[in-house]
Design a protein around this motif. Structure first.
Motif, mmCIF file in Angstrom:
data_model
loop_
_atom_site.group_PDB
_atom_site.id
_atom_site.type_symbol
_atom_site.label_atom_id
_atom_site.label_comp_id
_atom_site.label_asym_id
_atom_site.label_seq_id
_atom_site.Cartn_x
_atom_site.Cartn_y
_atom_site.Cartn_z
ATOM 1 N N UNK A 92 8.837 -26.862 17.841
ATOM 2 C CA UNK A 92 8.307 -25.454 17.265
ATOM 3 C C UNK A 92 6.784 -25.343 17.301
ATOM 4 N N UNK A 93 6.276 -26.433 16.860
ATOM 5 C CA UNK A 93 5.028 -26.365 16.480
ATOM 6 C C UNK A 93 4.125 -26.485 18.272
ATOM 7 N N UNK A 94 4.641 -27.040 18.989
ATOM 8 C CA UNK A 94 4.261 -27.159 20.342
ATOM 9 C C UNK A 94 4.617 -25.962 21.179
ATOM 10 N N UNK A 95 5.598 -25.217 20.445
ATOM 11 C CA UNK A 95 5.992 -23.918 21.294
ATOM 12 C C UNK A 95 6.992 -24.382 22.554
ATOM 13 N N UNK A 96 7.506 -25.659 22.676
ATOM 14 C CA UNK A 96 8.233 -26.132 23.784
ATOM 15 C C UNK A 96 9.778 -25.440 23.193
ATOM 16 N N UNK A 106 11.870 -24.240 5.220
ATOM 17 C CA UNK A 106 11.902 -22.885 5.209
ATOM 18 C C UNK A 106 10.488 -22.346 5.521
ATOM 19 N N UNK A 107 9.614 -22.646 4.415
ATOM 20 C CA UNK A 107 8.133 -22.182 4.615
ATOM 21 C C UNK A 107 7.544 -22.621 5.801
ATOM 22 N N UNK A 108 7.722 -23.939 6.391
ATOM 23 C CA UNK A 108 7.092 -24.478 7.460
ATOM 24 C C UNK A 108 7.737 -23.749 8.827
ATOM 25 N N UNK A 109 9.128 -23.554 8.706
ATOM 26 C CA UNK A 109 9.542 -22.876 9.899
ATOM 27 C C UNK A 109 9.215 -21.300 10.034
ATOM 28 N N UNK A 110 8.640 -20.824 8.930
ATOM 29 C CA UNK A 110 8.224 -19.451 8.945
ATOM 30 C C UNK A 110 6.702 -19.331 9.457
ATOM 31 N N UNK A 111 5.843 -20.340 9.049
ATOM 32 C CA UNK A 111 4.703 -20.745 9.680
ATOM 33 C C UNK A 111 4.676 -20.836 11.194
#
Length: 150
Positions: free
Chosen positions: A70-74, A93-98
């Protein structure tokens, strides 16, 4: 509806999580989503045992790897459902939202559901119930939010 969906599961301490994860997987698969379930090793092993023919759970990924993707947008899902029943779930959940800008549905459950829900200050669709062993009420709320009907 089609697209990519992601279910994120926490530690498998609360029995309703397993039932609702399989239920949600069935509904999302039926709706045509390309579904992946992310979680720690214990919860993924429970799913493998619960669905040996891969009728519901077709793709799984370790949670840390999923967050990296998710962070690298792959990984760019259209929908993400996060299961939360403890402090770690709130943090995930907070990390995922970010990291994720799409539709985020957060199921908060367990004995301390109200307290965990109060800790979530992220924009999302939140479903809250003190469910531990009986998934019925939480399932009805999920059906309503997701438009799955009865």
């Amino acid at each position: 509806m089609t697209g990519e969906a992601l279910i994120i599961l926490g530690c498998p301490e609360v029995p309703v999580q397993q039932a609702l994860a399989l239920y949600s997987a069935d509904k999302l698969n039926t709706a045509g989503f390309d579904l992946t379930i992310a979680g720690n090793g214990a919860v993924l092993n429970l799913l493998r045992v619960s669905d040996p023919k891969k009728m519901y759970i077709r793709q799984m990924v370790e949670l840390e790897r999923c967050i990296e993707e998710l962070s690298s947008e792959t990984r760019n899902p259209d929908l993400c459902i996060v299961f939360v029943h403890n402090d770690a779930g709130v943090a995930y959940a907070s990390s995922i939202r970010y990291l994720f800008k799409g539709r985020l549905v957060v199921l908060v459950f367990g004995k301390d559901a109200e307290e965990r829900a109060a800790e979530l200050t992220i924009p999302c669709e939140m479903i809250v119930d003190v469910a531990v062993h009986n998934p019925g009420k939480l399932k009805r709320k999920l059906d309503e939010v997701m438009g799955w009907g009865a």
